[in-house]
Design an enzyme around this catalytic site. Structure first.
Site, PDB file in Angstrom:
ATOM      1  N   ARG A  13     -14.466 -65.071 -10.646  1.00 22.50           N
ATOM      2  CA  ARG A  13     -15.086 -64.009  -9.853  1.00 22.50           C
ATOM      3  C   ARG A  13     -14.768 -62.646 -10.453  1.00 22.50           C
ATOM      4  NH1 ARG A  13     -13.782 -59.415  -7.445  1.00 22.50           N
ATOM      5  NH2 ARG A  13     -11.854 -60.361  -6.642  1.00 22.50           N
ATOM      6  N   ASP A  14     -13.508 -62.253 -10.488  1.00 22.14           N
ATOM      7  CA  ASP A  14     -13.150 -60.964 -11.089  1.00 22.14           C
ATOM      8  C   ASP A  14     -13.445 -60.986 -12.590  1.00 22.14           C
ATOM      9  OD1 ASP A  14     -12.029 -58.413 -11.549  1.00 22.14           O
ATOM     10  OD2 ASP A  14     -10.509 -58.746 -10.032  1.00 22.14           O
ATOM     11  N   HIS A  17     -16.777 -59.572 -14.034  1.00 17.86           N
ATOM     12  CA  HIS A  17     -16.941 -58.162 -14.417  1.00 17.86           C
ATOM     13  C   HIS A  17     -16.845 -57.991 -15.928  1.00 17.86           C
ATOM     14  CE1 HIS A  17     -17.036 -56.159 -10.533  1.00 17.86           C
ATOM     15  NE2 HIS A  17     -15.953 -56.794 -10.128  1.00 17.86           N
ATOM     16  N   SER A 168      -7.386 -51.928  -7.170  1.00 21.07           N
ATOM     17  CA  SER A 168      -8.663 -52.089  -7.868  1.00 21.07           C
ATOM     18  C   SER A 168      -8.771 -51.244  -9.128  1.00 21.07           C
ATOM     19  CB  SER A 168      -9.819 -51.716  -6.927  1.00 21.07           C
ATOM     20  OG  SER A 168      -9.676 -52.329  -5.670  1.00 21.07           O
ATOM     21  N   HIS A 195      -3.289 -57.928  -5.010  1.00 16.66           N
ATOM     22  CA  HIS A 195      -4.199 -58.209  -6.129  1.00 16.66           C
ATOM     23  C   HIS A 195      -4.019 -57.096  -7.151  1.00 16.66           C
ATOM     24  CE1 HIS A 195      -8.274 -59.346  -7.835  1.00 16.66           C
ATOM     25  NE2 HIS A 195      -8.222 -58.070  -8.214  1.00 16.66           N
ATOM     26  N   HIS A 197      -4.273 -55.101 -10.991  1.00 18.02           N
ATOM     27  CA  HIS A 197      -4.988 -54.860 -12.247  1.00 18.02           C
ATOM     28  C   HIS A 197      -4.021 -54.228 -13.240  1.00 18.02           C
ATOM     29  CE1 HIS A 197      -9.260 -55.967 -11.777  1.00 18.02           C
ATOM     30  NE2 HIS A 197      -8.951 -55.917 -10.489  1.00 18.02           N
TER      31      HIS A 197
END
Length: 336
Positions: A13-14, A17, A168, A195, A197
């Site tokens: 899913r991520d 991108h 994010s 989550h 990054h």
């Protein structure tokens, strides 16, 4: 006492991108099967911006939602199938109902960090259908700890069984994580998740800071495959958590195998921290903007770093991709 951490894997899913949402059904099948063998608790699948998000605005998926979810469902025997849902992209009547009918197990309903109100109907519907429902606060660096607690409490009231905050933009340092996760753990009755990054190289460190502050849920992707400079690298997280005495239920060797499969068959280029990724993190800009900023900046011969700085000043968030071209054109005019 065994300390259990629930791991959710948004590689499919991520990671979308990072390849402009061009993941194929075959790649989904290959990785889903490998992740299932490794015992990954939740495998998240879909467009990078979630269910129903395929569009000219944020990017068109190669495969439609039904194909992606039905493919993953075939290859997930033990792992739960998860999806990311942003109200406005995903409708209840069409998208959510269809996804649940396909066999989705875990549904994360997400909003910008100050807009939890928009998740009420979606969370309520998911609970009515008997599926696991989590609330997600995106771009969480843009709100104070106190505001995050207030928004998370709304989601808890709406029926969320856990709350995940997303870094994010990859903007957090461990001290930021400690402050916000501690506040959320103290202010909620449901489990808290994080989550990460990796724009500033802090994804693993921030994830560890989160669990040391009381978080019970972590996200990670194979080889860090994800938007911008990528996510916390799942196989590294599993190894570090094992060393620290936490239990994830994931077989490390088989997770390493799954990551090797992703490397060879799914990920064309392993995410690395580039100069623009660092500026994006420092500016607090959504990591999913990376492909768009690179393409438009090159087209108009504008320094990407200036674009990220200006997007940060304007506090632009996911779903506002159209403002990228506006920023670039303003920079072009200012150069004349």
């Amino acid at each position: 006492m065994i300390k259990h951490i629930l791991v959710s894997d948004p590689t499919l899913r991520d990671g979308s991108h990072a390849v402009a949402h061009q993941i194929t059904a075959q790649q989904i099948a290959l990785y889903a099967e490998a992740a299932d063998k490794a015992g990954v608790p939740i495998v998240e699948v879909g467009h990078g911006n979630g269910l129903g998000a395929s569009s000219m605005q944020v990017g068109l998926s190669l495969e439609d939602d039904v194909t992606m979810l039905e493919t993953a469902r075939k290859y997930l025997a033990k792992s739960k199938l998860g999806i990311h849902v942003i109200p406005g992209f995903a409708t209840i009547k069409r998208d959510l109902t269809r996804a649940i009918d396909i066999g989705v197990d875990v549904i994360r309903i997400a909003s910008h960090c100050t807009e939890a109100d928009i998740t009420q109907r979606h969370l309520g519907f998911v609970r009515e259908r008997g599926k696991e429902a989590y609330g997600v606060l995106m771009m969480s660096h843009m709100a104070s700890a106190a505001i995050l607690v207030e928004e998370a409490q709304k989601m808890e009231l709406y029926g969320a069984e856990g709350i995940i905050i997303m870094d994010s933009a990859g903007a957090y340092l461990p001290s930021d994580v400690v402050e916000k996760i501690t506040a959320l753990v103290d202010g909620l009755k449901v489990p808290v998740g994080f989550h990460a990054h990796n724009n500033l190289g802090m994804a693993t460190a921030n994830s560890i800071a989160a669990i040391e502050s009381g978080a019970k849920i972590l996200d990670g992707t194979a080889r860090g495959f994800g938007a911008g400079a990528g996510n916390a690298q799942l196989e590294v997280l599993v190894a570090v958590l094992e060393r620290m005495g936490f239990f994830t239920g994931i077989d490390l060797y088989k997770m390493l195998d799954a990551s090797d499969i992703a490397d060879k068959m799914v990920i064309p280029t392993i995410p690395v921290i580039k100069s623009e990724s660092i500026i994006s993190g420092l500016s607090g800009v959504f990591s999913g903007f990376a492909k768009h900023v690179t393409r438009i900046s090159k087209e108009y011969n504008v320094d990407q770093r200036d674009v990220y700085r200006e997007l940060g000043k304007r506090k632009v968030v996911g779903g506002q991709e159209d403002i990228i071209i506006e920023v670039v054109m303003d920079l072009v005019r200012n150069k004349k």
